[in-house]
Scaffold this motif. Structure first.
Motif, PDB file in Angstrom:
ATOM      1  N   ALA A  41       0.734  -1.160   0.327  1.00 35.39           N
ATOM      2  CA  ALA A  41      -0.552   0.326   0.121  1.00 35.39           C
ATOM      3  C   ALA A  41       1.003   0.968   0.222  1.00 35.39           C
ATOM      4  O   ALA A  41       0.261   2.787   0.608  1.00 35.39           O
ATOM      5  N   ILE A  42       2.288   1.184  -0.532  1.00 40.86           N
ATOM      6  CA  ILE A  42       2.843   2.487  -0.796  1.00 40.86           C
ATOM      7  C   ILE A  42       1.944   3.511  -1.746  1.00 40.86           C
ATOM      8  O   ILE A  42       1.038   3.606  -2.617  1.00 40.86           O
ATOM      9  N   HIS A  43       2.553   4.695  -0.953  1.00 38.54           N
ATOM     10  CA  HIS A  43       1.610   5.808  -2.024  1.00 38.54           C
ATOM     11  C   HIS A  43       2.736   7.361  -2.003  1.00 38.54           C
ATOM     12  O   HIS A  43       4.081   6.937  -2.159  1.00 38.54           O
ATOM     13  N   ALA A  44       1.553   7.964  -2.498  1.00 42.56           N
ATOM     14  CA  ALA A  44       3.123   9.158  -3.542  1.00 42.56           C
ATOM     15  C   ALA A  44       3.865   9.774  -2.697  1.00 42.56           C
ATOM     16  O   ALA A  44       4.701  10.365  -3.498  1.00 42.56           O
ATOM     17  N   THR A  45       4.157   9.113  -1.123  1.00 42.69           N
ATOM     18  CA  THR A  45       4.670  10.250  -0.072  1.00 42.69           C
ATOM     19  C   THR A  45       5.316   9.610   0.507  1.00 42.69           C
ATOM     20  O   THR A  45       5.768   9.580   1.818  1.00 42.69           O
ATOM     21  N   SER A  46       5.210   8.182   0.316  1.00 44.25           N
ATOM     22  CA  SER A  46       5.930   6.957   1.084  1.00 44.25           C
ATOM     23  C   SER A  46       7.723   7.425   1.040  1.00 44.25           C
ATOM     24  O   SER A  46       8.641   6.881   2.259  1.00 44.25           O
ATOM     25  N   LEU A  47       8.119   7.854   0.812  1.00 47.77           N
ATOM     26  CA  LEU A  47       9.828   8.142   0.028  1.00 47.77           C
ATOM     27  C   LEU A  47       9.606   9.460  -0.199  1.00 47.77           C
ATOM     28  O   LEU A  47      10.705  10.220  -0.291  1.00 47.77           O
ATOM     29  N   ASP A  48       9.043  11.040   0.958  1.00 50.62           N
ATOM     30  CA  ASP A  48       9.162  11.968   0.509  1.00 50.62           C
ATOM     31  C   ASP A  48      10.089  12.552   1.177  1.00 50.62           C
ATOM     32  O   ASP A  48      10.874  11.981   2.285  1.00 50.62           O
ATOM     33  N   GLY A  49      11.004  13.232  -0.203  1.00 48.90           N
ATOM     34  CA  GLY A  49      12.744  14.090   0.274  1.00 48.90           C
ATOM     35  C   GLY A  49      13.831  12.452   0.420  1.00 48.90           C
ATOM     36  O   GLY A  49      14.414  13.405   0.743  1.00 48.90           O
ATOM     37  N   ILE A  50      13.609  12.167   0.096  1.00 49.84           N
ATOM     38  CA  ILE A  50      14.598  10.753   0.437  1.00 49.84           C
ATOM     39  C   ILE A  50      15.821  10.522  -0.956  1.00 49.84           C
ATOM     40  O   ILE A  50      15.261  10.021  -2.374  1.00 49.84           O
ATOM     41  N   PRO A  51      17.033  11.120  -0.957  1.00 45.92           N
ATOM     42  CA  PRO A  51      17.946  11.426  -1.876  1.00 45.92           C
ATOM     43  C   PRO A  51      17.936   9.454  -1.942  1.00 45.92           C
ATOM     44  O   PRO A  51      18.268   8.907  -1.305  1.00 45.92           O
ATOM     45  N   GLU A 201       3.156  -3.211 -13.926  1.00 48.98           N
ATOM     46  CA  GLU A 201       2.757  -3.273 -12.963  1.00 48.98           C
ATOM     47  C   GLU A 201       2.954  -3.804 -11.847  1.00 48.98           C
ATOM     48  O   GLU A 201       3.511  -3.467 -10.888  1.00 48.98           O
ATOM     49  N   ASN A 202       3.094  -5.699 -11.992  1.00 47.97           N
ATOM     50  CA  ASN A 202       3.825  -6.272 -10.668  1.00 47.97           C
ATOM     51  C   ASN A 202       5.160  -6.112 -11.134  1.00 47.97           C
ATOM     52  O   ASN A 202       5.900  -5.865  -9.561  1.00 47.97           O
ATOM     53  N   PHE A 203       6.249  -5.207 -11.983  1.00 45.45           N
ATOM     54  CA  PHE A 203       7.450  -4.950 -11.540  1.00 45.45           C
ATOM     55  C   PHE A 203       8.021  -3.766 -11.311  1.00 45.45           C
ATOM     56  O   PHE A 203       8.143  -3.540 -10.296  1.00 45.45           O
ATOM     57  N   ALA A 204       6.872  -3.086 -10.895  1.00 47.61           N
ATOM     58  CA  ALA A 204       6.866  -1.847 -11.043  1.00 47.61           C
ATOM     59  C   ALA A 204       6.788  -1.476  -8.909  1.00 47.61           C
ATOM     60  O   ALA A 204       7.317  -1.397  -8.053  1.00 47.61           O
ATOM     61  N   LYS A 205       5.696  -2.513  -8.637  1.00 48.86           N
ATOM     62  CA  LYS A 205       5.279  -2.971  -7.724  1.00 48.86           C
ATOM     63  C   LYS A 205       6.415  -3.452  -6.718  1.00 48.86           C
ATOM     64  O   LYS A 205       6.606  -3.037  -5.391  1.00 48.86           O
ATOM     65  N   PHE A 206       7.059  -4.108  -7.046  1.00 46.58           N
ATOM     66  CA  PHE A 206       8.369  -4.871  -7.018  1.00 46.58           C
ATOM     67  C   PHE A 206       9.692  -4.563  -6.679  1.00 46.58           C
ATOM     68  O   PHE A 206      10.112  -4.146  -5.355  1.00 46.58           O
ATOM     69  N   ILE A 207       9.699  -2.725  -7.615  1.00 43.75           N
ATOM     70  CA  ILE A 207      10.543  -2.220  -7.323  1.00 43.75           C
ATOM     71  C   ILE A 207      10.530  -1.481  -6.311  1.00 43.75           C
ATOM     72  O   ILE A 207      11.168  -0.772  -5.573  1.00 43.75           O
ATOM     73  N   GLU A 208       8.932  -0.632  -5.936  1.00 45.40           N
ATOM     74  CA  GLU A 208       8.453  -0.323  -5.104  1.00 45.40           C
ATOM     75  C   GLU A 208       8.722  -0.900  -3.557  1.00 45.40           C
ATOM     76  O   GLU A 208       9.271   0.270  -2.707  1.00 45.40           O
ATOM     77  N   ASN A 209       8.387  -1.462  -3.630  1.00 49.40           N
ATOM     78  CA  ASN A 209       8.269  -2.692  -1.654  1.00 49.40           C
ATOM     79  C   ASN A 209       9.855  -2.642  -1.335  1.00 49.40           C
ATOM     80  O   ASN A 209      10.210  -2.055  -0.619  1.00 49.40           O
ATOM     81  N   LYS A 210      10.536  -3.117  -2.789  1.00 51.74           N
ATOM     82  CA  LYS A 210      12.126  -3.093  -1.432  1.00 51.74           C
ATOM     83  C   LYS A 210      13.146  -2.242  -1.795  1.00 51.74           C
ATOM     84  O   LYS A 210      13.698  -1.973  -0.903  1.00 51.74           O
ATOM     85  N   VAL A 211      13.101  -1.642  -2.362  1.00 51.10           N
ATOM     86  CA  VAL A 211      12.870   0.214  -2.219  1.00 51.10           C
ATOM     87  C   VAL A 211      12.551   1.328  -0.822  1.00 51.10           C
ATOM     88  O   VAL A 211      13.237   1.321  -0.301  1.00 51.10           O
ATOM     89  N   TYR A 212      11.642   1.008  -0.985  1.00 49.40           N
ATOM     90  CA  TYR A 212      11.036   1.204   0.954  1.00 49.40           C
ATOM     91  C   TYR A 212      10.996   0.580   2.168  1.00 49.40           C
ATOM     92  O   TYR A 212      11.606   1.891   2.752  1.00 49.40           O
ATOM     93  N   THR A 213      11.331  -0.993   1.739  1.00 50.73           N
ATOM     94  CA  THR A 213      11.366  -1.594   2.715  1.00 50.73           C
ATOM     95  C   THR A 213      12.898  -1.721   3.277  1.00 50.73           C
ATOM     96  O   THR A 213      13.856  -1.378   3.616  1.00 50.73           O
ATOM     97  N   ALA A 214      14.028  -0.965   2.348  1.00 50.93           N
ATOM     98  CA  ALA A 214      15.413  -0.101   2.972  1.00 50.93           C
ATOM     99  C   ALA A 214      15.316   0.818   2.826  1.00 50.93           C
ATOM    100  O   ALA A 214      15.953   1.127   3.921  1.00 50.93           O
ATOM    101  N   SER A 215      14.574   1.460   2.758  1.00 53.67           N
ATOM    102  CA  SER A 215      14.144   3.206   3.935  1.00 53.67           C
ATOM    103  C   SER A 215      13.890   2.421   5.101  1.00 53.67           C
ATOM    104  O   SER A 215      14.412   3.641   5.735  1.00 53.67           O
ATOM    105  N   ALA A 216      12.869   1.705   4.552  1.00 54.37           N
ATOM    106  CA  ALA A 216      12.292   1.658   6.260  1.00 54.37           C
ATOM    107  C   ALA A 216      13.286   1.308   7.528  1.00 54.37           C
ATOM    108  O   ALA A 216      13.304   1.807   8.111  1.00 54.37           O
ATOM    109  N   LEU A 217      14.555   0.228   6.501  1.00 54.70           N
ATOM    110  CA  LEU A 217      14.885  -0.433   7.501  1.00 54.70           C
ATOM    111  C   LEU A 217      15.977   0.581   7.532  1.00 54.70           C
ATOM    112  O   LEU A 217      17.647  -0.269   7.903  1.00 54.70           O
TER     113      LEU A 217
END
Length: 222
Positions: A41-51, A201-217
């Motif tokens: 459930a990633i959205h448009a501000t999930s990585l807000d400002g992260i370089p 769409e699956n490819f895009a979601k997969f990349i979103e998940n991995k990048v978001y997880t790396a940032s969150a952790l």
């Protein structure tokens, strides 16, 4: 005399090869985790400002970071609100969009996304060449292509990195007999265009998940 022989030989090639080239059907089989990504459930501000910096290279190690595929990955990351280095701007808009604002150079990215292509394996006809010729091209020739790549996401602060394979197996059938294989498409609930769109769409979601997880952790266990 030689000219006549050459003409007859050329005519034979045209008669023999034309059905082979004109009749082709292709099937694509994606493999790996990226085919069925988890919905975070990633959205448009999930990585807000992260370089974030995205680097792409081909199978020979050449830089393809400005290529269409790599730009697609950059857009995926930018759509989560991240500041993506070297994000190309849209030329048909006078107003700055969220993606356009993420185009500046990054001196210290927090996340590094690397896309590395791997040399494809290709097999043409093989055993199917004999029955294809013997049947006058009624039996289809099978060509198989394995395309592979590797996605690596690095959390710079914690110096942690993980990689995932991206694999696609493609089968191409040539010859008149390939036309009969199109019947196998009947009854499938999803059209080819819809299937390709779903995989994108699956490819895009997969990349979103991995990048978001790396940032969150960052600083934790990645």
């Amino acid at each position: 005399m030689r000219s006549k022989i050459f003409s007859l030989f050329f005519l034979f090639l045209m008669v023999a090869v034309t059905p082979l080239l004109a009749s082709c059907i292709s099937y694509v089989y994606p493999h790996g985790q990226w085919v069925e990504p988890v919905d975070l459930a990633i959205h448009a501000t999930s990585l807000d400002g992260i370089p974030i910096k995205v680097i792409c290279s081909d199978a020979d190690g050449g830089n393809i970071s400005e290529g269409e595929g790599c730009v697609f990955i950059k857009k995926i990351v930018a759509n989560m609100g991240a500041v993506v280095e070297d994000m190309p701007e849209k030329e048909d808009s006078d107003t700055e969009s969220p993606i356009q604002s993420a185009t500046k150079k990054i001196t210290a990215p927090e996340i590094l996304v690397t896309y590395q292509e791997i040399k494809s394996g290709f097999g043409m006809c093989g055993w199917s060449l004999v029955p294809m010729i013997a049947s006058g091209f009624l039996f289809p020739c099978l060509a198989e292509v394995d395309s592979s790549a590797k996605l690596t996401v690095t959390a710079v602060r914690g110096n942690q990195s993980r990689s995932w394979p991206l694999m696609v197996h493609q089968r191409k059938y040539f010859g008149i007999g390939a036309l009969f294989l199109m019947l196998s498409e009947i009854g499938k609930p999803v059209s080819r265009s819809a299937y390709r769109r779903q995989q994108s769409e699956n490819f895009a979601k997969f990349i979103e998940n991995k990048v978001y997880t790396a940032s969150a952790l960052q600083g934790g266990v990645f």
